[in-house]
Design an enzyme around this catalytic site. Structure first.
Site, PDB file in Angstrom:
ATOM      1  N   HIS A  41       0.818  -1.216   0.000  1.00  0.00           N
ATOM      2  CA  HIS A  41       0.000   0.000   0.000  1.00  0.00           C
ATOM      3  C   HIS A  41       0.849   1.263   0.000  1.00  0.00           C
ATOM      4  O   HIS A  41       0.381   2.330   0.389  1.00  0.00           O
ATOM      5  CB  HIS A  41      -0.978  -0.014   1.190  1.00  0.00           C
ATOM      6  N   CYS A  59       6.614  20.963 -11.493  1.00  0.00           N
ATOM      7  CA  CYS A  59       5.477  21.577 -12.193  1.00  0.00           C
ATOM      8  C   CYS A  59       4.592  22.419 -11.271  1.00  0.00           C
ATOM      9  O   CYS A  59       3.571  22.952 -11.693  1.00  0.00           O
ATOM     10  CB  CYS A  59       4.633  20.480 -12.853  1.00  0.00           C
ATOM     11  N   GLY A  77      -1.843  -9.470  12.218  1.00  0.00           N
ATOM     12  CA  GLY A  77      -2.414  -8.146  12.482  1.00  0.00           C
ATOM     13  C   GLY A  77      -3.166  -7.541  11.322  1.00  0.00           C
ATOM     14  O   GLY A  77      -3.147  -6.329  11.156  1.00  0.00           O
ATOM     15  N   SER A 126      -7.046  -7.538   9.255  1.00  0.00           N
ATOM     16  CA  SER A 126      -8.440  -7.985   9.255  1.00  0.00           C
ATOM     17  C   SER A 126      -8.737  -8.802   8.004  1.00  0.00           C
ATOM     18  O   SER A 126      -9.742  -9.492   7.943  1.00  0.00           O
ATOM     19  CB  SER A 126      -9.373  -6.772   9.306  1.00  0.00           C
ATOM     20  N   PRO A 138      -5.045 -11.053  17.945  1.00  0.00           N
ATOM     21  CA  PRO A 138      -5.790 -11.246  19.199  1.00  0.00           C
ATOM     22  C   PRO A 138      -7.285 -11.444  18.952  1.00  0.00           C
ATOM     23  O   PRO A 138      -7.998 -11.904  19.838  1.00  0.00           O
ATOM     24  CB  PRO A 138      -5.538  -9.947  19.973  1.00  0.00           C
TER      25      PRO A 138
HETATM   26  P1  OAD Z   1      -7.413  -3.311  10.118  1.00  0.00           P
HETATM   27  O1  OAD Z   1      -7.581  -2.123  10.996  1.00  0.00           O
HETATM   28  O2  OAD Z   1      -8.509  -3.634   9.180  1.00  0.00           O
HETATM   29  O3  OAD Z   1      -7.164  -4.600  11.006  1.00  0.00           O
HETATM   30  C1  OAD Z   1      -6.226  -4.593  12.053  1.00  0.00           C
HETATM   31  C2  OAD Z   1      -6.117  -5.994  12.604  1.00  0.00           C
HETATM   32  O4  OAD Z   1      -5.106  -5.980  13.594  1.00  0.00           O
HETATM   33  C3  OAD Z   1      -7.399  -6.524  13.264  1.00  0.00           C
HETATM   34  O5  OAD Z   1      -7.666  -7.830  12.799  1.00  0.00           O
HETATM   35  C4  OAD Z   1      -7.038  -6.545  14.750  1.00  0.00           C
HETATM   36  O6  OAD Z   1      -7.670  -7.624  15.453  1.00  0.00           O
HETATM   37  C5  OAD Z   1      -5.545  -6.758  14.694  1.00  0.00           C
HETATM   38  N1  OAD Z   1      -4.809  -6.283  15.880  1.00  0.00           N
HETATM   39  C6  OAD Z   1      -5.117  -5.285  16.728  1.00  0.00           C
HETATM   40  N2  OAD Z   1      -4.182  -5.135  17.665  1.00  0.00           N
HETATM   41  C7  OAD Z   1      -3.233  -6.074  17.410  1.00  0.00           C
HETATM   42  C8  OAD Z   1      -1.999  -6.430  18.022  1.00  0.00           C
HETATM   43  N3  OAD Z   1      -1.544  -5.784  19.096  1.00  0.00           N
HETATM   44  N4  OAD Z   1      -1.273  -7.439  17.477  1.00  0.00           N
HETATM   45  C9  OAD Z   1      -1.727  -8.099  16.376  1.00  0.00           C
HETATM   46  N5  OAD Z   1      -2.880  -7.804  15.757  1.00  0.00           N
HETATM   47  C10 OAD Z   1      -3.632  -6.811  16.250  1.00  0.00           C
HETATM   48  O7  OAD Z   1      -6.028  -3.118   9.353  1.00  0.00           O
HETATM   49  P2  OAD Z   1      -5.504  -3.797   8.014  1.00  0.00           P
HETATM   50  O8  OAD Z   1      -5.959  -5.206   7.931  1.00  0.00           O
HETATM   51  O9  OAD Z   1      -4.052  -3.534   7.939  1.00  0.00           O
HETATM   52  O10 OAD Z   1      -5.397   0.262   3.135  1.00  0.00           O
HETATM   53  O11 OAD Z   1      -6.236  -2.936   6.943  1.00  0.00           O
HETATM   54  C11 OAD Z   1      -5.986  -3.214   5.599  1.00  0.00           C
HETATM   55  C12 OAD Z   1      -6.011  -1.959   4.793  1.00  0.00           C
HETATM   56  O12 OAD Z   1      -7.243  -1.289   5.024  1.00  0.00           O
HETATM   57  C13 OAD Z   1      -4.987  -0.914   5.176  1.00  0.00           C
HETATM   58  O13 OAD Z   1      -3.729  -1.172   4.644  1.00  0.00           O
HETATM   59  C14 OAD Z   1      -5.586   0.307   4.553  1.00  0.00           C
HETATM   60  C15 OAD Z   1      -7.034   0.140   4.910  1.00  0.00           C
HETATM   61  O14 OAD Z   1      -7.890   0.576   3.930  1.00  0.00           O
HETATM   62  C16 OAD Z   1      -5.014   1.368   2.473  1.00  0.00           C
HETATM   63  O15 OAD Z   1      -4.699   2.371   3.021  1.00  0.00           O
HETATM   64  C17 OAD Z   1      -5.030   1.212   0.987  1.00  0.00           C
END
Ligand code: OAD
Length: 246
Positions: free
Chosen positions: A120, A152, A189, A191, A216
């Site tokens: 990303h 530009c 970590g 979703s 978690p």
């Molecule tokens: P999310 O916010 O959707 O998910 C975060 C995940 O991290 C969840 O499943 C939580 O349960 C988990 N989590 C929380 N605390 C944690 C910890 N201490 N250790 C391990 N896991 C933990 O974030 P992403 O899956 O990264 O895209 O989201 C995907 C994309 O959605 C991002 O990259 C972004 C957003 O749109 C863009 O910006 C293009």
């Protein structure tokens, strides 16, 4: 399962694990102090992040967008990699590791992981949509908002992937290939809610790899995993990495 049970589970699989593909999401940086996208902590700077991660937002309200992204850069620069990032970096000492991340914070690189595939993009590069200008820029805060293109004079943008935009083709291709070729994939970590990154674990599994989630909380991917380690990046991931290195 609890992280302490992972060693036994791995032993019972009777597999040789040489190549490991890793997919990380916002959760791995949560304990460093960077809010996730969909958790209850998601309001960054009092703002819902989704509204700024669109190409339209950058054109319609570039000043507000850049205040948000500059704040995010300041927060990220003030954090340090945690034990989860560090554990993944040490995994390179014993295994062939390909690490793909959806994060834009640069913490994997700061922990010592090499060749991080930034699916990303990154907060630490800015570029111009009007011309080819692109530059690494680590300054926080930026001296001028919104930053302007020296070529530009257009408004620069952070080199991050916005909703509806395509992922960097080379990073995606290499992450896909690593998923096809690995013996085991760690999914940490995330979703799994965002395509195509969320589809990568399925590629690994359908090519015969073991797929292991460290999170978690239950996710959209949990049911398809071979093993689910319920723990945080800081508490569980070092234990999982240690088991892989035993
Ligand atoms: P999310 O916010 O959707 O998910 C975060 C995940 O991290 C969840 O499943 C939580 O349960 C988990 N989590 C929380 N605390 C944690 C910890 N201490 N250790 C391990 N896991 C933990 O974030 P992403 O899956 O990264 O895209 O989201 C995907 C994309 O959605 C991002 O990259 C972004 C957003 O749109 C863009 O910006 C293009």
């Amino acid at each position: 399962m609890h992280a302490d049970n992972f060693t036994n589970w791995l032993h019972n699989q009777r597999r040789s694990i040489h190549r490991i593909a890793v997919l990380t999401g916002a959760g791995i940086s949560a304990e460093s102090g960077i809010p996730t996208f969909r958790g209850e902590d998601r309001f960054w700077h009092g703002q819902e992040p989704a509204q700024f991660f669109t190409p339209e937002a950058l054109v319609t309200f570039p000043n507000e967008c850049w205040v948000f992204f500059d704040h995010l850069r300041v927060i990220s620069a003030g954090t340090v990699p945690n034990a989860g990032h560090q554990a993944l970096a040490t995994l390179q000492d014993t295994h062939q590791v390909t690490l793909a991340t959806q994060n834009i914070d640069g913490l994997h690189q700061r922990a010592g992981s090499s060749e991080v595939l930034e699916l990303h993009g990154t907060l630490w590069r800015v570029r111009c949509d009007n011309c080819d200008f692109s530059v690494e820029d680590n300054r926080t805060p930026l001296p001028e908002l919104p930053p302007l293109c020296p070529g530009c004079n257009g408004i620069l943008r952070p080199d991050v992937v916005m909703f509806t935009e395509a992922l960097p083709a080379d990073a995606l291709h290499r992450a896909w290939q690593a998923a096809e070729e690995c013996d085991l994939m760690l999914v940490i970590g995330t979703s799994g809610a965002v395509y195509p990154a969320g589809a990568i674990p399925d590629i690994a599994q359908s090519h015969g790899a073991l797929v292991v989630e460290v999170n978690p909380n239950r996710t959209a991917l949990s049911d398809e995993m071979d093993a689910v380690v319920r723990g945080t990046a800081v508490n569980a991931l070092p234990v999982v990495v240690q088991a892989l290195q035993a």
